[in-house]
Scaffold this motif. Sequence first.
Motif, PDB file in Angstrom:
ATOM      1  N   GLN A   1      43.911  24.514  13.688  1.00 57.56           N
ATOM      2  CA  GLN A   1      45.115  25.326  13.517  1.00 57.56           C
ATOM      3  C   GLN A   1      44.814  26.615  12.760  1.00 57.56           C
ATOM      4  O   GLN A   1      45.429  27.647  13.025  1.00 57.56           O
ATOM      5  N   THR A   2      43.870  26.531  11.842  1.00 56.40           N
ATOM      6  CA  THR A   2      43.459  27.752  11.142  1.00 56.40           C
ATOM      7  C   THR A   2      42.819  28.721  12.132  1.00 56.40           C
ATOM      8  O   THR A   2      43.149  29.916  12.156  1.00 56.40           O
ATOM      9  N   LEU A   3      41.924  28.207  12.980  1.00 58.43           N
ATOM     10  CA  LEU A   3      41.342  29.068  14.015  1.00 58.43           C
ATOM     11  C   LEU A   3      42.451  29.653  14.892  1.00 58.43           C
ATOM     12  O   LEU A   3      42.437  30.832  15.236  1.00 58.43           O
ATOM     13  N   GLY A   4      43.415  28.809  15.249  1.00 59.01           N
ATOM     14  CA  GLY A   4      44.521  29.244  16.117  1.00 59.01           C
ATOM     15  C   GLY A   4      45.334  30.348  15.468  1.00 59.01           C
ATOM     16  O   GLY A   4      45.635  31.369  16.095  1.00 59.01           O
ATOM     17  N   ARG A   5      45.646  30.178  14.206  1.00 59.39           N
ATOM     18  CA  ARG A   5      46.456  31.176  13.492  1.00 59.39           C
ATOM     19  C   ARG A   5      45.680  32.490  13.393  1.00 59.39           C
ATOM     20  O   ARG A   5      46.221  33.564  13.651  1.00 59.39           O
ATOM     21  N   ASN A   6      44.397  32.376  13.045  1.00 62.53           N
ATOM     22  CA  ASN A   6      43.537  33.575  12.994  1.00 62.53           C
ATOM     23  C   ASN A   6      43.525  34.291  14.343  1.00 62.53           C
ATOM     24  O   ASN A   6      43.617  35.519  14.411  1.00 62.53           O
ATOM     25  N   ALA A   7      43.376  33.497  15.392  1.00 59.60           N
ATOM     26  CA  ALA A   7      43.283  34.078  16.734  1.00 59.60           C
ATOM     27  C   ALA A   7      44.592  34.771  17.098  1.00 59.60           C
ATOM     28  O   ALA A   7      44.600  35.871  17.653  1.00 59.60           O
ATOM     29  N   ARG A   8      45.695  34.144  16.780  1.00 57.92           N
ATOM     30  CA  ARG A   8      46.999  34.727  17.106  1.00 57.92           C
ATOM     31  C   ARG A   8      47.155  36.085  16.415  1.00 57.92           C
ATOM     32  O   ARG A   8      47.594  37.060  17.040  1.00 57.92           O
ATOM     33  N   ILE A   9      46.772  36.134  15.153  1.00 61.98           N
ATOM     34  CA  ILE A   9      46.881  37.401  14.417  1.00 61.98           C
ATOM     35  C   ILE A   9      45.938  38.439  15.023  1.00 61.98           C
ATOM     36  O   ILE A   9      46.328  39.572  15.300  1.00 61.98           O
ATOM     37  N   ALA A  10      44.703  38.025  15.292  1.00 61.77           N
ATOM     38  CA  ALA A  10      43.721  38.963  15.860  1.00 61.77           C
ATOM     39  C   ALA A  10      44.165  39.448  17.235  1.00 61.77           C
ATOM     40  O   ALA A  10      43.887  40.591  17.621  1.00 61.77           O
ATOM     41  N   SER A  11      44.879  38.593  17.969  1.00 65.92           N
ATOM     42  CA  SER A  11      45.270  38.959  19.337  1.00 65.92           C
ATOM     43  C   SER A  11      46.206  40.169  19.353  1.00 65.92           C
ATOM     44  O   SER A  11      46.191  40.953  20.287  1.00 65.92           O
ATOM     45  N   ARG A  12      47.014  40.306  18.304  1.00 62.94           N
ATOM     46  CA  ARG A  12      47.915  41.480  18.230  1.00 62.94           C
ATOM     47  C   ARG A  12      47.095  42.765  18.138  1.00 62.94           C
ATOM     48  O   ARG A  12      47.377  43.742  18.813  1.00 62.94           O
ATOM     49  N   ALA A  13      46.088  42.731  17.256  1.00 63.54           N
ATOM     50  CA  ALA A  13      45.253  43.924  17.092  1.00 63.54           C
ATOM     51  C   ALA A  13      44.469  44.197  18.364  1.00 63.54           C
ATOM     52  O   ALA A  13      44.296  45.354  18.773  1.00 63.54           O
ATOM     53  N   MET A  14      44.008  43.138  19.016  1.00 63.85           N
ATOM     54  CA  MET A  14      43.240  43.319  20.250  1.00 63.85           C
ATOM     55  C   MET A  14      44.111  43.939  21.340  1.00 63.85           C
ATOM     56  O   MET A  14      43.668  44.804  22.093  1.00 63.85           O
ATOM     57  N   ALA A  15      45.366  43.477  21.439  1.00 65.67           N
ATOM     58  CA  ALA A  15      46.258  43.993  22.478  1.00 65.67           C
ATOM     59  C   ALA A  15      46.504  45.484  22.295  1.00 65.67           C
ATOM     60  O   ALA A  15      46.707  46.219  23.259  1.00 65.67           O
ATOM     61  N   ALA A  16      46.488  45.908  21.030  1.00 66.59           N
ATOM     62  CA  ALA A  16      46.788  47.312  20.737  1.00 66.59           C
ATOM     63  C   ALA A  16      45.521  48.164  20.660  1.00 66.59           C
ATOM     64  O   ALA A  16      45.595  49.376  20.481  1.00 66.59           O
ATOM     65  N   SER A  17      44.356  47.549  20.832  1.00 65.50           N
ATOM     66  CA  SER A  17      43.112  48.295  20.606  1.00 65.50           C
ATOM     67  C   SER A  17      42.783  49.209  21.779  1.00 65.50           C
ATOM     68  O   SER A  17      43.200  48.980  22.912  1.00 65.50           O
ATOM     69  N   SER A  18      42.025  50.246  21.486  1.00 69.81           N
ATOM     70  CA  SER A  18      41.688  51.228  22.522  1.00 69.81           C
ATOM     71  C   SER A  18      40.548  50.730  23.395  1.00 69.81           C
ATOM     72  O   SER A  18      39.742  49.898  22.979  1.00 69.81           O
ATOM     73  N   THR A  19      40.490  51.262  24.596  1.00 71.91           N
ATOM     74  CA  THR A  19      39.378  50.945  25.501  1.00 71.91           C
ATOM     75  C   THR A  19      38.055  51.314  24.838  1.00 71.91           C
ATOM     76  O   THR A  19      37.078  50.562  24.912  1.00 71.91           O
ATOM     77  N   ALA A  20      38.035  52.472  24.175  1.00 77.71           N
ATOM     78  CA  ALA A  20      36.797  52.944  23.543  1.00 77.71           C
ATOM     79  C   ALA A  20      36.300  51.943  22.505  1.00 77.71           C
ATOM     80  O   ALA A  20      35.104  51.633  22.444  1.00 77.71           O
ATOM     81  N   ALA A  21      37.209  51.407  21.685  1.00 80.50           N
ATOM     82  CA  ALA A  21      36.798  50.451  20.648  1.00 80.50           C
ATOM     83  C   ALA A  21      36.272  49.165  21.287  1.00 80.50           C
ATOM     84  O   ALA A  21      35.255  48.606  20.838  1.00 80.50           O
ATOM     85  N   LYS A  22      36.941  48.697  22.336  1.00 82.08           N
ATOM     86  CA  LYS A  22      36.497  47.456  22.979  1.00 82.08           C
ATOM     87  C   LYS A  22      35.111  47.652  23.615  1.00 82.08           C
ATOM     88  O   LYS A  22      34.223  46.797  23.473  1.00 82.08           O
ATOM     89  N   ASP A  23      34.932  48.785  24.298  1.00 78.08           N
ATOM     90  CA  ASP A  23      33.634  49.028  24.940  1.00 78.08           C
ATOM     91  C   ASP A  23      32.528  49.212  23.903  1.00 78.08           C
ATOM     92  O   ASP A  23      31.394  48.772  24.102  1.00 78.08           O
ATOM     93  N   GLN A  24      32.885  49.860  22.776  1.00 76.40           N
ATOM     94  CA  GLN A  24      31.906  50.027  21.699  1.00 76.40           C
ATOM     95  C   GLN A  24      31.488  48.658  21.162  1.00 76.40           C
ATOM     96  O   GLN A  24      30.310  48.401  20.945  1.00 76.40           O
ATOM     97  N   ALA A  25      32.470  47.773  20.963  1.00 74.48           N
ATOM     98  CA  ALA A  25      32.161  46.427  20.464  1.00 74.48           C
ATOM     99  C   ALA A  25      31.226  45.706  21.432  1.00 74.48           C
ATOM    100  O   ALA A  25      30.255  45.060  21.010  1.00 74.48           O
ATOM    101  N   LEU A  26      31.503  45.821  22.733  1.00 77.69           N
ATOM    102  CA  LEU A  26      30.648  45.155  23.727  1.00 77.69           C
ATOM    103  C   LEU A  26      29.213  45.688  23.655  1.00 77.69           C
ATOM    104  O   LEU A  26      28.253  44.916  23.707  1.00 77.69           O
ATOM    105  N   ARG A  27      29.086  47.012  23.523  1.00 80.22           N
ATOM    106  CA  ARG A  27      27.735  47.588  23.450  1.00 80.22           C
ATOM    107  C   ARG A  27      27.054  47.220  22.134  1.00 80.22           C
ATOM    108  O   ARG A  27      25.857  46.969  22.101  1.00 80.22           O
ATOM    109  N   ASN A  28      27.852  47.165  21.042  1.00 74.46           N
ATOM    110  CA  ASN A  28      27.284  46.722  19.753  1.00 74.46           C
ATOM    111  C   ASN A  28      26.724  45.308  19.870  1.00 74.46           C
ATOM    112  O   ASN A  28      25.624  45.014  19.379  1.00 74.46           O
ATOM    113  N   ILE A  29      27.504  44.433  20.474  1.00 76.68           N
ATOM    114  CA  ILE A  29      27.084  43.026  20.569  1.00 76.68           C
ATOM    115  C   ILE A  29      25.825  42.921  21.425  1.00 76.68           C
ATOM    116  O   ILE A  29      24.890  42.189  21.092  1.00 76.68           O
TER     117      ILE A  29
END
Lengths: 422, 422
Positions: free
Chosen positions: A8-36
């Motif tokens: 449930q802790t993982l779930g709550r964390n994920a739910r909160i993170a999902s809001r930021a992810m939904a609002a995140s820019s394409t550039a930030a997501k692509d940068q994260a993918l290239r970083n990883i």
Amino acid sequence: MDITHYMQTLGRNARIASRAMAASSTAAKDQALRNIAALIRSKEADLLAANARDLAQAREEGLEPAMIDRLTLSAKTVEAMAAGLEQIASLPDPVGEITGLKRRPSGISVGKMRVPLGVIGIIYEARPNVTADAAGLCLKSGNAAILRGGREALHCNQAIAACVREGLVAAGLPEQAIQVVETTDRAAVGALITMPEFVDVIVPRGGKSLIARITEDARVPVIKHLDGNCHVYVDDSADPEKALRIADNAKTQRYGTCNTTETLLVAQSVAREFLPAIGRIYADKGVEMRGCEKSCAILAAAKIAVSAATTEDYATEFLAPIIAIRVVAGLDEAIAHIDEYSSRHTEAIITENHSRAMRFLREVDSSSVMINASTRFADGFEYGLGAEIGISTDKLHARGPVGLEGLTSEKWVVFGNGEVRS
Amino acid sequence: MDITHYMQTLGRNARIASRAMAASSTAAKDQALRNIAALIRSKEADLLAANARDLAQAREEGLEPAMIDRLTLSAKTVEAMAAGLEQIASLPDPVGEITGLKRRPSGISVGKMRVPLGVIGIIYEARPNVTADAAGLCLKSGNAAILRGGREALHCNQAIAACVREGLVAAGLPEQAIQVVETTDRAAVGALITMPEFVDVIVPRGGKSLIARITEDARVPVIKHLDGNCHVYVDDSADPEKALRIADNAKTQRYGTCNTTETLLVAQSVAREFLPAIGRIYADKGVEMRGCEKSCAILAAAKIAVSAATTEDYATEFLAPIIAIRVVAGLDEAIAHIDEYSSRHTEAIITENHSRAMRFLREVDSSSVMINASTRFADGFEYGLGAEIGISTDKLHARGPVGLEGLTSEKWVVFGNGEVRS
């Protein structure tokens, strides 16, 4: 450790993170993918060391060779993981696209906007590459994810998860957007599939019994792939050369894949010509044939080894060099056979007759239906999705190969200028 | 009567009929719809007589007036049923449409074809018009349906079902494409939602507790509508005139509908101007206001009656002349409030600021998100769907108003010319 509380802790964390992810820019997501990707490359030694720990443990436990094989990382597979993430970065961002905007008589404009699903739970076997792959697809589609891989891969998954976290944070995205379940307790799966308040959809990847069990117990929607009992139907008007090439490729190009053909249906009018020809190809490649009475007679007359097919054979996904064969009166009987035995994954008709081709296309109720092409094409990359989280045999939401779009949903958007309803 | 056996017989019939429906022509489906409309008109007397039997029984059992009202047919509602079916006949056929056909490097062309879902189970209350309406939508979308209406409407539903059967047969379509459950035993519902072999999706229409129970017990996917706790957010940059008109309409145009606004959020910077103005409108219309501390202070200072809102009020779908009010710091707090309390049905922002409007549109995770328009527009007809089977608050498959397209799925189609995979 209280597993329910942990999940449930993982779930709550994920739910909160999902809001930021939904609002995140394409550039930030692509940068994260290239970083990883860069981190995975630079930490190759760490990943291989973690994998070595998993492998030592797995060998000690006597894991079967096929599973050891899938668990094993090499410099080549590490590079493939990194390249896969870069490839996902290069795909168009599905999120935010607005389609079908139409002006209504009331004055409002109505359309649909593509949005992430929210939190995706992925349950899979001991295949470390799935960790990177699933993380990348969920990240790019703007979702948060909770990944639960096979316990045999735990150390390696943790090492990959560390790269993912670091890559997310360096791109300004929440560290908890992608979380790996760090317990091998099976109760974690039970918890993950029964918290609809935190998880929007479950994508199980693995054997049929695992998936069936998850589907039975889940209180969250499941995008699933059961089995692939695929068919090729050689019609009266088939081009013999295309029919041979496709029936051969669909069965023998790879035996263990879900889009491999398991039953060959042949129209009576062409069976006497076609069956001996394909039979010789199969025999040369060591494919065991199990036929109906008519096909057995034709093959035996051509001195090709064949045994009698049972009803069970027609219902089986062999995943092996075995094919069931049946002679049918024509299109109607072929469709009826498919209707009765198919797992509704992929079916192909081989014909030069346009009307019958279009009837097959329309009336066969499978996730992929093909005219004059090998069932082996049923694949996200071959379809141009650029990536694939799996192949769905469900009818709702996502059907067939599921790419980034299958991890999104559409909401209605209304642009007004002060309109009210009268 | 063995209910399980009875329901499985309906299921088997529906599955068989669904094949013929999927393959049926648009002309035959539209003819059937027009036949049924004509039969309903010509048999008005029979329908009213059957309805009278239901009503007599319902009164005897002391059914509450609101339910008696929904159960009652009149010449006008009979005509509306017939006209509704003709309107469905006039809509474009969603089935068979092929979209996105793209040539791939391998030589195959890949696209998607829209196909019926198969068999749809619809569970609803004692509203005879839903029988005609649901039958029409399932028929047009090429599905078979099993309809289970409230037991109080049984005779009337049987009379409508007779028209449907006759209309189908006269158009050359299978009589069993639309079946009405002819038992009032509640076990019929339990059976209907647990036969995935015969039913592809369940659409429950009714109260929240019924839908929650069905969702809990179903072994078949459910397209559902839970509640409609909708919000209007009046932003700092709202046009005051649009804000007043929309906040008024969204709450007071109809109180009992799911897209009615239940909570009004107001940016602090405009609250002192806006709240007294909207408060007077609400007070004049007899709408009870329940506010946060700040809104209570502002309204009370303007001599407008208001009471303190509880957390529970913010979570409630009043379906009544009551509105919860809260003053928020601005857009972020508005989105956070919606995130916490909304049922994810419909939310609107009133603003002239483009960037904030677009942020609201993107970040609010509800089935309909609106800029400068009344939440009351969230409706299949207003959106131009031409018909509506319901409004889904789910995220997968169908979200928001569900029309004919929501009763279909897409399969992949591949056009080849002998291609094989290499």
